[in-house]
Design an enzyme around this catalytic site. Structure first.
Site, PDB file in Angstrom:
ATOM      1  N   ASP A  52      -6.892   2.726   7.136  1.00  0.00           N
ATOM      2  CA  ASP A  52      -6.689   2.660   5.680  1.00  0.00           C
ATOM      3  C   ASP A  52      -6.147   1.295   5.299  1.00  0.00           C
ATOM      4  OD1 ASP A  52      -5.763   6.150   5.053  1.00  0.00           O
ATOM      5  OD2 ASP A  52      -7.682   5.075   5.234  1.00  0.00           O
TER       6      ASP A  52
ATOM      7  N   ASP B 115      -0.533  -0.791   6.039  1.00  0.00           N
ATOM      8  CA  ASP B 115      -0.383  -0.262   7.396  1.00  0.00           C
ATOM      9  C   ASP B 115      -1.380  -0.929   8.334  1.00  0.00           C
ATOM     10  OD1 ASP B 115       0.411   3.118   6.286  1.00  0.00           O
ATOM     11  OD2 ASP B 115       1.619   1.301   6.570  1.00  0.00           O
TER      12      ASP B 115
ATOM     13  N   GLU C 232       0.845  -1.194   0.000  1.00  0.00           N
ATOM     14  CA  GLU C 232       0.000   0.000   0.000  1.00  0.00           C
ATOM     15  C   GLU C 232       0.875   1.236   0.000  1.00  0.00           C
ATOM     16  OE1 GLU C 232      -1.732   0.713   3.747  1.00  0.00           O
ATOM     17  OE2 GLU C 232      -2.957   2.411   3.084  1.00  0.00           O
TER      18      GLU C 232
END
Ligand code: 28F
Length: 635
Positions: A501, A497, A424
Site C-alpha cells: 500500500d 508504510d 499515509e
C-alpha cells in the site's frame, strides 16, 4: 564547445591538421570523457550509415573488444582506394588523415552530421592509439594501419575479400588523450537501435566481446514500428500509425503518428538520424500542420461546438510521433547542437505534413473522429481546468483560510525553513502531528488511495479533495500555473508504510508530482521518509535498524555482550508511538531522507501508466513480473 569563430577554427585546422585535434580534442569531439569517447565510435558508424543512406549498404556490424578497441564493418561500396591526382595518395588515406576530407558525397547522398557537425573519421584516427582500415573492392582487400593519425604502413592490397565490397574500421581510443576509455553498451545500443529504426531494413549487429552479448537491430517497418513500440502499453486511437515519406527539393520528410488514450505527448525528432532533442524548425512546422489540419477538419465536419479552437496542446495530447528528416546542409543550433535551425525547413515540413494528414483524415473517417474527439475533450477539460483554477484563485483571493482542514501547519512562515510531511493514513498522521516539531514541520494526512491522477481529467482531479489538499498545501499551483517561488515548504516528505500500500501511494504521489509539479522533483524538493524496519531491545538498550543487514549487525553486536535480544519488526508507521516516530524518522538530527530523482519519478509514472492504462496485457505482465511484491494490489 567553446564559442570560437568559424574563421579561427578553420584557420587552426589548416595550420595544425591532426596535431590540432590531439592538442584540443574537446574542440572536435566535445569532451574527452564518455560523450567524446562515444562520439569517436559514432563518427565511424555514421560513415557506414551514410553509405546506407546513399543506398549501398544494408548491414553494419559493430564490435566492442576486451582490449578497449572497437570495430565497425559495412557492406557498402568501400572507401575509394584510387590515388588522388593532386595529392598523390590513395583516397582512403586522404579521408583518414585530412580533416573534413570525408565531406559531402557528390551526387544524391546525405552526409550524416554528427551532433558536432560530423567532424569526420580523420579526427577518430588522430585520437586513436592505432586504427586499421580495410576496404573490400574489386575482389581485393586493401588495408592500412595508422597510429595517432599517422600512417605506419602504406596501403597494401591482397586478393580475396570477406565481402563483395565494404569498409571495416578498427580503432583503439588513445588512453593518453581520452579520459574515458570504456564503451558503454547500453548507450551504444540505444543509438544503434535508433539508427536501425530510422533506416528501415538496415541490419545492425552489435557484439560486446566483454560480455559475449550479441544484439541485432533490423526494423522493416522503420519509424512506423518505432511508434508502435512506443505505444505498446497504451490503448491506441488509430490502429495503424499514420505514415508518410515524401522528398522535396532534395530533402526527405518522413513521419509516423499514432494517438493513444493517455495525456502524454511523446514526439521524437531526428535529422540525418541525429536526435534533435532541442527540436527546431522541422518540429515547428510539424506542430503547425497538426494544429491547423485538425482544426480545419473539425470545423468542416461541424465537430466543434461553438467556436472552441483546438490548441497545440489539445491536438498533441496522447500523440506519439516520430519525425525524421534527411537533408544535405543541416544547421544544428542550441545548447547541445541538437536544434535544427534551417528556416526553409519549417514551411516544407508544414506543407508535407498538412497535405498527408488531410488525405489521411478524409480516407479514415473512423480514426479521424476518434482523434478529433480526443482533442475536443482535451480542449473542454482545458477550459474547465481554467475555470476551476480561476475559481481556486478567486477563492484564494477572497478567502484566506483555504488551507485544507486536515493540514496541521507549522509556525514557520518562511518556506526555506519549513517542511511538509504527507503521511499515509489517519493514525500515522496523528502520531506525526504529536511527534513533530511544530515550529517547522507541517503534517498533511491523506487517505490510502488518492484518485489515480493518470486517468482523471485535470478538472476532475482538481476537485478531488485529497489532491486539492496537497495542491493548496504546496502553494505552488500546478502544470502551467506552477510557480516555485510560491512554495510554502522547502521539503515535501512522503511518509508511508514500507508495504505494498505504501509503495502504491508513493507511486501515485510521484506520478502526481511528475505530471503536475515537475520542477519540485527537478529541484530536489521531494523526499521519501525512511522509517525503521526493526526495533531491537536488549535489557534497557533500544536500537533501530533500517534494513535487514543492519539488523543482523546490531543483533550480533548485542548478543556478543551476552544479552537476550528481542526484535520487533515494524509493519507500519502506526505501530510507532509519536516519540519513536520523531526520533527515528522525523528528527533532522537522526533521520535519513531519500531525495527523489527525476528518473525515479519517471519510472513511477511509467509503472503507473502500465498499471492504470487501459491495456490489460501489460498490467498482467507487470503483476506477474512483480507478483511476489504485489500481494493485494487492488487497482
Ligand atoms: C566502417 C565505417 O566509413 N564506410 C564508407 C564509403 C564509400 C564511399 C566514400 C565512404 C569519396 C572520396 C569522399 C565509394 N564509392 N564505414 C565507412 N563507405 N566514403 S566511408 O567516399 C568518400 C568520398 O572522399 C564511396 C563511391 N562514392 C563514395
Amino acid at each position: 564547445m567553446t564559442e570560437t569563430s568559424t574563421y579561427d577554427v578553420q584557420h587552426i585546422q589548416v595550420l595544425e591538421g591532426l596535431e590540432g585535434v590531439r592538442r584540443r580534442p574537446a574542440m572536435y569531439i566535445g569532451s574527452t570523457g564518455p560523450d567524446g569517447l562515444h562520439h569517436l565510435l559514432y563518427e565511424v558508424v555514421d560513415n557506414a550509415v551514410d553509405e546506407a543512406l546513399a543506398g549501398f549498404c544494408t548491414r553494419i556490424e559493430a564490435v566492442l573488444r576486451k582490449d578497449g578497441s572497437a570495430s565497425v564493418l559495412d557492406n557498402g561500396r568501400g572507401i575509394p582506394v584510387g590515388i588522388l591526382p593532386k595529392i598523390g595518395k590513395p583516397a582512403v588515406e586522404v579521408v583518414l588523415t585530412t580533416l573534413h576530407a570525408g565531406g559531402k558525397f557528390d551526387g544524391g547522398g546525405y552526409k550524416i552530421s554528427g551532433g558536432l557537425h560530423g567532424v569526420g573519421v580523420s579526427v577518430v584516427n588522430a585520437l586513436a592509439e592505432w586504427l586499421d582500415v580495410e576496404v573490400y573492392r574489386d575482389g581485393k582487400t586493401y588495408r592500412q594501419r595508422f597510429e595517432r593519425g599517422k600512417p605506419v604502413t602504406a596501403l597494401r592490397s591482397a586478393p580475396g575479400s570477406p565481402l563483395p565490397s565494404g569498409t571495416k574500421v578498427e580503432f583503439k581510443p588513445d588512453t593518453t588523450v581520452m579520459t574515458a576509455i570504456d564503451f558503454n553498451t547500453e548507450v551504444i545500443t540505444k543509438r544503434l537501435e535508433d539508427i536501425a529504426y530510422l533506416n528501415a531494413g538496415l541490419e545492425i549487429v552489435l557484439t560486446d566481446e566483454r560480455t559475449g552479448k550479441i544484439q541485432t537491430f533490423r526494423f522493416a517497418g522503420g519509424i512506423k514500428e518505432l511508434v508502435r513500440t512506443l505505444n505498446k502499453n497504451r490503448a491506441r486511437l488509430n490502429d495503424e500509425p499514420i505514415y508518410v515519406r515524401r522528398e522535396r527539393d532534395g530533402t526527405e520528410v518522413e513521419f509516423a503518428i499514432q494517438y493513444n488514450d493517455s495525456y502524454l505527448e511523446h514526439v521524437l525528432t531526428f535529422v540525418n538520424t541525429i536526435p534533435t532533442t532541442e527540436g527546431g524548425t522541422h518540429l515547428v512546422g510539424f506542430r503547425a500542420a497538426l494544429t491547423r489540419t485538425l482544426n480545419d477538419y473539425a470545423k468542416r465536419l461541424g465537430l466543434r461546438n461553438g467556436d472552441l479552437t483546438l490548441s497545440g496542446e489539445d491536438v498533441r495530447e496522447g500523440l506519439t510521433a516520430v519525425l525524421s528528416l534527411k537533408l544535405r546542409e543541416p544547421q544544428f543550433e542550441g545548447q547541445t547542437k541538437t536544434k535544427l535551425g534551417n528556416t526553409e525547413v519549417k514551411g516544407l515540413v508544414e506543407s508535407v505534413v498538412a497535405e498527408a494528414l488531410q488525405e489521411y483524415l478524409q480516407t479514415h473517417p473512423g480514426d479521424a473522429k476518434r482523434i478529433i474527439n480526443k482533442a475536443l475533450t482535451a480542449a473542454r477539460a482545458r477550459e474547465a481546468a481554467k475555470q476551476a483554477r480561476d475559481l481556486v484563485r478567486r477563492k484564494n483571493a477572497l478567502d484566506i483560510s483555504t488551507l485544507p482542514g486536515k493540514l496541521a501547519d507549522c509556525v514557520e512562515r518562511d518556506a526555506e525553513h519549513a517542511e511538509l510531511f504527507i503521511v499515509e493514513g489517519e493514525s500515522a498522521g496523528g502520531s506525526a502531528k504529536q511527534g513533530r516539531d511544530r515550529q517547522f514541520q507541517a503534517i498533511l494526512p491523506i487517505q490510502g488511495k488518492i484518485l489515480n491522477v493518470e486517468k482523471a481529467r485535470l478538472d476532475k482531479m482538481l476537485n478531488h479533495e485529497e489532491v486539492r489538499a496537497i495542491i493548496t498545501a504546496l502553494g505552488t499551483g500546478i502544470a502551467s500555473d506552477f510557480d516555485l517561488s510560491k512554495r510554502r515548504y522547502d521539503k515535501v516528505i512522503i511518509m508511508a508504510d514500507a508495504d505494498v500500500d505504501g509503495s502504491h501511494i508513493r507511486t501515485l504521489l510521484l506520478t502526481f508530482f511528475y505530471r503536475y509539479t515537475r520542477p519540485l522533483i527537478e529541484r530536489g524538493k521531494i523526499y521519501i521518509a525512511q522509517p525503521p524496519l526493526y526495533l531491537i531491545k536488549a535489557g534497557k538498550e533500544r536500537k533501530y535498524a533500517y534494513a535487514d543487514e543492519e539488523r543482523q549487525i546490531v543483533v550480533r553486536e548485542l548478543e556478543a555482550r551476552g544479552q537476550k535480544v528481542e526484535i520487533q519488526r515494524y509493519k507500519g508507521l502506526s505501530e510507532m508511538n509519536p516519540e519513536q516516530l520523531w526520533e527515528t524518522t522525523m528528527d533532522p538530527k537522526m533521520r535519513t531522507l531519500k531525495r527523489v530523482e527525476i528518473t525515479e519519478a519517471e519510472e513511477a509514472e511509467r509503472i503507473f501508466s502500465t498499471l492504470m492504462g487501459e491495456e490489460v496485457e501489460p498490467r498482467r505482465q507487470f503483476i506477474v513480473q512483480y507478483a511476489r511484491e504485489v500481494r493485494n494490489l487492488d487497482i
